[in-house]
Write an enzyme that holds these catalytic residues in place. Structure first.
Site, short mmCIF file in Angstrom:
data_model
loop_
_atom_site.label_atom_id
_atom_site.label_comp_id
_atom_site.label_asym_id
_atom_site.label_seq_id
_atom_site.Cartn_x
_atom_site.Cartn_y
_atom_site.Cartn_z
N HIS A 100 0.86 -1.19 0.00
CA HIS A 100 0.00 0.00 0.00
C HIS A 100 0.89 1.23 0.00
O HIS A 100 2.09 1.17 0.33
CB HIS A 100 -0.88 0.03 1.25
N CYS A 109 -0.63 2.38 -4.35
CA CYS A 109 -1.42 3.58 -4.58
C CYS A 109 -0.59 4.80 -4.18
O CYS A 109 0.24 4.74 -3.28
CB CYS A 109 -2.70 3.53 -3.74
#
Length: 493
Positions: A331, A375
């Site tokens: 992430h 992301c």
């Protein structure tokens, strides 16, 4: 620059394998007892100075040695380049054809072939355990089992193992026999039938070393030639050139391709898990192993552990390696990635910066490639129709040289991952490396294809079509072209 300072600078880029290679190539130039006592390249350079082969006014022998061991990037420190040296070697060589042939064999012998050859040669275990093939050849030469005019034993054994290696020996025998006949004819000496032993002509004779018809046949396997290779005849006084050729490709000819570090995070303390990431890690491992990298995979790493991994690889000696690759699957947020503890790690200062020339000297001048699947924000990219004359904006350039950062998405936006098939970006990257490397395509061309494929994918959410746009940024000074692998990649079932 003073000669000693120049030699010191060159030595700082050479590893132990380079040193062993240089010693082997200099066996006909430096007495064996002196070679045995040497502990570093500087000692070898010093002996070449004492013998008069290397001086402030003539770096030719050093250029030849660096060329032969594949350290072509260091030639710029001598104000020359590999094409210029290659052209010069048509007229003058310090290293004999015999020594070059053996070295080329060692460079192109796989571990499996080495085991077969040493078994068939029946070499005592104490002389072959934990030895490189270069050391095996050194032993055979030292004990008189092979010599400049007698490589029959080696030829017979190699012929049982590898046709490619056998062809190199046959080429050597053919060329040395041709050279001997030419010398005898030029000297108006009678030629016996069969021809005289090639031992009659020493590789150190001036006449031998200056034969212009001698064809250059030693070329590093896996090296991708630049467009200037075919223009070698345009060089004038090659070793005195002060203007380097515009080489377009990073060297990929050292002992090892390099490390590929894969950090794969799936489970997080305060974030959703990342199902499908194992598929990405598996594909990356398979493809970069196929490309010749030493792949190291780290699963479920906290932020501090990620930083420690970067520091560990920063401290490694990359002298014998062509480049460095780091793939991070996790992430993230703008300009940072997360450890499994949800703590951020800054991409520039903690991932890329440790490998800058000032912090990782052995990677200076070599490509450092970072592929980050994470992301970079929470925004979603919509879809837009474009006109034919739409202008594409340019990417930002990081400060560090020789760096490529392949981001799965542009700053501020999310990227997509299939829970079974993996992420759009990493799957496209691996697939296109597999398809385009064998065609000789460079990494930027491959990433452009990746950009196109990912940008064409769609995710539909509440009637809205959402897109993803990867973003490579780079300060590469040349093309990164991976040598074509010698074996097909293993397909997943």
């Amino acid at each position: 620059m003073a000669l000693n300072q120049l030699l010191f600078n060159i030595d700082s880029y050479l590893g132990q394998d380079d040193f062993e290679s240089l010693k082997f190539l200099c066996m006909d130039l430096i007495p064996f007892k002196k070679l045995e006592k040497m502990q570093s390249c500087l000692h070898l350079f010093d002996e070449l100075q004492k013998s008069g082969d290397l001086s402030e006014d003539d770096y030719s022998i050093l250029a030849e040695l660096l060329y032969l061991i594949g350290q072509h990037s260091l030639l710029r420190m001598l104000k020359t380049n590999r094409n210029a040296v290659k052209e010069t070697l048509r007229e003058k060589k310090y290293v004999s054809m015999y020594r070059r042939m053996l070295f080329e064999l060692s460079e192109n012998t796989t571990k499996e072939d080495q085991n077969s050859i040493t078994y068939l040669l029946n070499i005592p275990n104490k002389f072959k355990e934990n030895k490189s093939f270069l050391e095996i050849l050194f032993y055979l030469d030292k004990t008189g089992n092979i010599s400049e005019d007698n490589v029959d034993i080696l030829e017979n054994v190699v012929g049982e193992v590898s046709q490619e290696l056998l062809n190199k020996i046959k080429t050597y025998k053919k060329e040395t026999a041709t050279t001997t006949l030419e010398l005898l004819e030029n000297a108006n000496l009678p030629v016996s039938d069969p021809p005289l032993s090639i031992q009659a002509v020493s590789s150190t004779d001036t006449e031998y070393n200056n034969i212009e018809s001698l064809r250059e046949h030693v070329e590093v396997i896996h090296e991708v030639p630049s467009e200037t290779d075919v223009e070698a005849e345009n060089y004038i006084s090659p070793l005195s050139l002060h203007e380097e050729s515009k080489s377009e490709v990073y060297p990929m000819n050292r002992k090892h391709r390099g490390y590929c570090v894969i950090i794969n995070n799936s489970e997080f303390i305060r974030s959703n898990s990342r199902p499908g990431t194992e598929k990405d890690a598996e594909e990356l491992d398979k493809v970069f192993t196929w490309l010749g990298f030493d792949v190291v995979v780290y699963n479920e790493q906290k932020a501090k552990q990620i930083c420690n991994i970067m520091e560990d690889f920063q401290m490694k000696d990359h002298s014998d390696r062509d480049c460095f690759v780091c793939c991070i699957l996790t992430h993230g947020q703008s300009k940072a990635i997360f450890g499994t503890d949800n703590e951020p790690v800054n991409i520039k200062s903690s991932i890329v910066s440790p490998f800058s020339p000032s912090k990782c000297k052995s990677l200076a001048g070599k490509p450092k490639l970072f592929f980050i699947q994470a992301c970079q924000g929470k925004s979603e990219q919509g879809s837009h129709f474009i006109e034919e004359d739409a202008v594409v904006t340019t990417n930002t350039i990081p400060e560090e040289a020789d760096v490529l950062i392949g981001m799965s998405t542009v700053d501020g936006y999310i990227s997509y991952r299939h829970i079974e098939n993996g992420t759009w970006y990493i799957q496209a990257l691996c697939a296109n490396l597999e398809k385009m490397v064998p065609k000789g395509e460079d990494i930027l061309s491959i990433l452009i294809k990746v950009n196109k494929e990912v940008s064409e994918k769609e995710h539909k959410k509440k009637g809205t079509i959402l897109k993803q746009m990867p973003e490579p940024s780079y300060t590469l000074r040349m093309k990164v072209v991976f040598p074509i692998p010698t074996s097909d990649i293993v397909k997943g079932q």
